[in-house]
Motif scaffolding. Structure first.
Motif, PDB file in Angstrom:
ATOM      1  N   GLY A 185       0.812  -1.199   0.000  1.00 14.69           N
ATOM      2  CA  GLY A 185       0.000   0.000   0.000  1.00 14.69           C
ATOM      3  C   GLY A 185       0.852   1.258   0.000  1.00 14.69           C
ATOM      4  N   LEU A 244      -2.209   2.759   3.698  1.00 16.48           N
ATOM      5  CA  LEU A 244      -3.442   2.389   3.002  1.00 16.48           C
ATOM      6  C   LEU A 244      -3.179   1.072   2.277  1.00 16.48           C
ATOM      7  CD1 LEU A 244      -4.355   5.909   1.571  1.00 16.48           C
ATOM      8  CD2 LEU A 244      -5.140   4.861   3.697  1.00 16.48           C
ATOM      9  N   ARG A 271      -3.818  -2.305   0.388  1.00 19.26           N
ATOM     10  CA  ARG A 271      -4.788  -2.879  -0.533  1.00 19.26           C
ATOM     11  C   ARG A 271      -4.865  -4.382  -0.277  1.00 19.26           C
ATOM     12  NH1 ARG A 271      -8.309   0.193  -2.582  1.00 19.26           N
ATOM     13  NH2 ARG A 271      -8.449  -1.055  -4.493  1.00 19.26           N
ATOM     14  N   THR A 290      -9.551  -1.452   1.176  1.00 18.28           N
ATOM     15  CA  THR A 290      -8.445  -0.769   1.857  1.00 18.28           C
ATOM     16  C   THR A 290      -8.529  -0.998   3.353  1.00 18.28           C
ATOM     17  OG1 THR A 290      -8.414   0.951   0.164  1.00 18.28           O
ATOM     18  CG2 THR A 290      -7.318   1.442   2.247  1.00 18.28           C
TER      19      THR A 290
END
Length: 395
Positions: A88, A245, A247, A292
């Motif tokens: 991320g 963040l 993924r 997320t």
């Protein structure tokens, strides 16, 4: 020499010639036998070198048995601590854009740079206020004018109240003078409110930090003319808090709980940081089938917003089977393993893969753990082929 003597001499000569012809033939036969013996010995030595000294043959025909030998294991199942690997982007957990709140104007000075720490209320940039200061002075003068009118109206009312008892002033005049006094007092309040408004607007000409934090971006310079439509002049990470963040796939996202911890490794460094999931995305991207997971991080200079990082998140425990990577195969039909049934024949078994770690691959679905799974050489097998299974201990 008579006839008999000549015959004997001839017979003697023929006998000597035959002996000379038989000697080379006997030597050739001996050489041939020597060559053959050397070839046989060489073949025996080569065979010993090819087969001797090996503890295990994972796949191949064994002595006295034409069936290929494969190494199998019954992996069993157990309670495994799940983990999810993801990647991320690093970002500020709470990013605050700071712009012009008031009227705007020409920037006189900028007091901070990107990377500086600021406190709440600290001035970041000052906008010229020379005109606004003159307007404030005018408003202050208006208060004095209104106050003088109010004082005069109050004096007129006081004199009239003294004369009303003697009958020189009617009650109607008293009411009119009272209204004039009240209006003058109200104008004083209006002038004071206007001055307070002007001063508040002037205060907004200074761009201040709404909260303590780290200045991430500065996009204004002294001399620049700014206004309410100029956009963000500064970007602040509140408290310097960062986040990743991450993924995460749709399935894995459901296995991660809010509050779970993880280990973050930024790209380009071997430093590791502990994070904690504080929010999961309620929406799944229709194209990538990912969501997320927002992982909170404490401030560290190595954590730069916009950077790329990998994370290993701790997921829910599960009862599953774990296999080495060599046992799991894949093709256009998906992931699978080979198992050996009760008839010692190879059968294909489709599996669903779970987390992958140094310990192996977790089989989320497809195996009970009681099957005999082919550990190696599965790529050389065909479904339905009969084999001779052996374990690692059997060699």
């Amino acid at each position: 020499m008579n006839y008999e003597t000549r015959i004997e001499a001839e017979n003697a000569g023929h006998g000597a010639g035959d002996g000379d012809m038989d000697a080379p033939a006997a030597g050739n036969r001996r050489k041939l036998w020597i060559v053959l013996a050397v070839i046989v010995v060489g073949a025996i030595v080569a065979a010993f070198m090819l087969t001797g000294g090996e503890d295990e043959v994972a796949f191949g025909a064994s002595e006295g048995n034409t069936l290929p030998r494969v190494t199998v294991a019954v992996p069993g199942s157990g309670t495994l601590q799940g983990s999810v690997n993801a990647t991320g982007t690093l970002a500020a957990r709470r990013e605050i854009p700071v712009g012009v709140v008031g009227e705007g104007g020409r920037v006189v000075s900028v007091t901070v740079e990107a990377g500086d720490w600021v406190r709440a209320g600290q001035v970041l940039a000052v906008i010229d206020r020379s005109v606004q200061n003159q307007q404030a002075s005018a408003q202050a003068a208006q208060i004095d004018v209104a106050q003088a009118d109010a004082d005069l109206a109050q004096a007129n009312l006081d004199r009239a109240l003294q004369l009303v008892e003697r009958g020189f002033i009617s009650q109607a005049d008293i009411d009119r003078l009272t209204a004039t006094r009240d209006a003058a007092v109200a104008r004083v309040q209006v002038a004071r409110a206007q001055l307070a408004e002007r001063r508040a607007r002037n205060a907004q000409l200074s761009v201040v930090a709404p909260a303590a934090g780290l200045v991430l971006e500065r996009s204004v310079e002294a001399g620049q003319v700014v206004g309410p439509g100029s956009g963000a002049l500064f970007t602040i990470a509140r408290g310097g808090e960062m986040e990743l963040l991450a993924r995460v796939g749709e399935t894995e996202l459901g296995q991660i709980a809010v509050g779970a911890s993880g280990i973050v490794t930024p790209v380009g460094t071997d430093q590791q940081f502990t994070c904690q999931i504080w929010q999961k995305s309620p929406v799944i991207d229709e194209q990538s089938r990912q969501g997320t997971a927002r992982c909170a991080l404490s401030y560290d200079p190595a954590l730069r917003p916009g950077g790329f990082a990998s994370v290993e998140l701790i997921s829910d425990t599960q009862v599953a089977t774990r296999l080495p990577e060599s046992a799991v195969l894949s093709d256009d039909r998906g992931s699978y393993v080979y198992i050996v049934d009760s008839d010692n024949k190879v059968a294909r078994r489709a599996v669903e893969l779970g987390t992958i770690s140094d310990e192996g691959i977790v089989i989320a679905d497809g195996l009970t753990g009681r099957e005999r799974v082919v550990l190696r050489a599965g790529g050389f097998l065909t479904e339905g082929e009969e084999v001779r299974p052996v374990t690692d201990s059997e060699g």
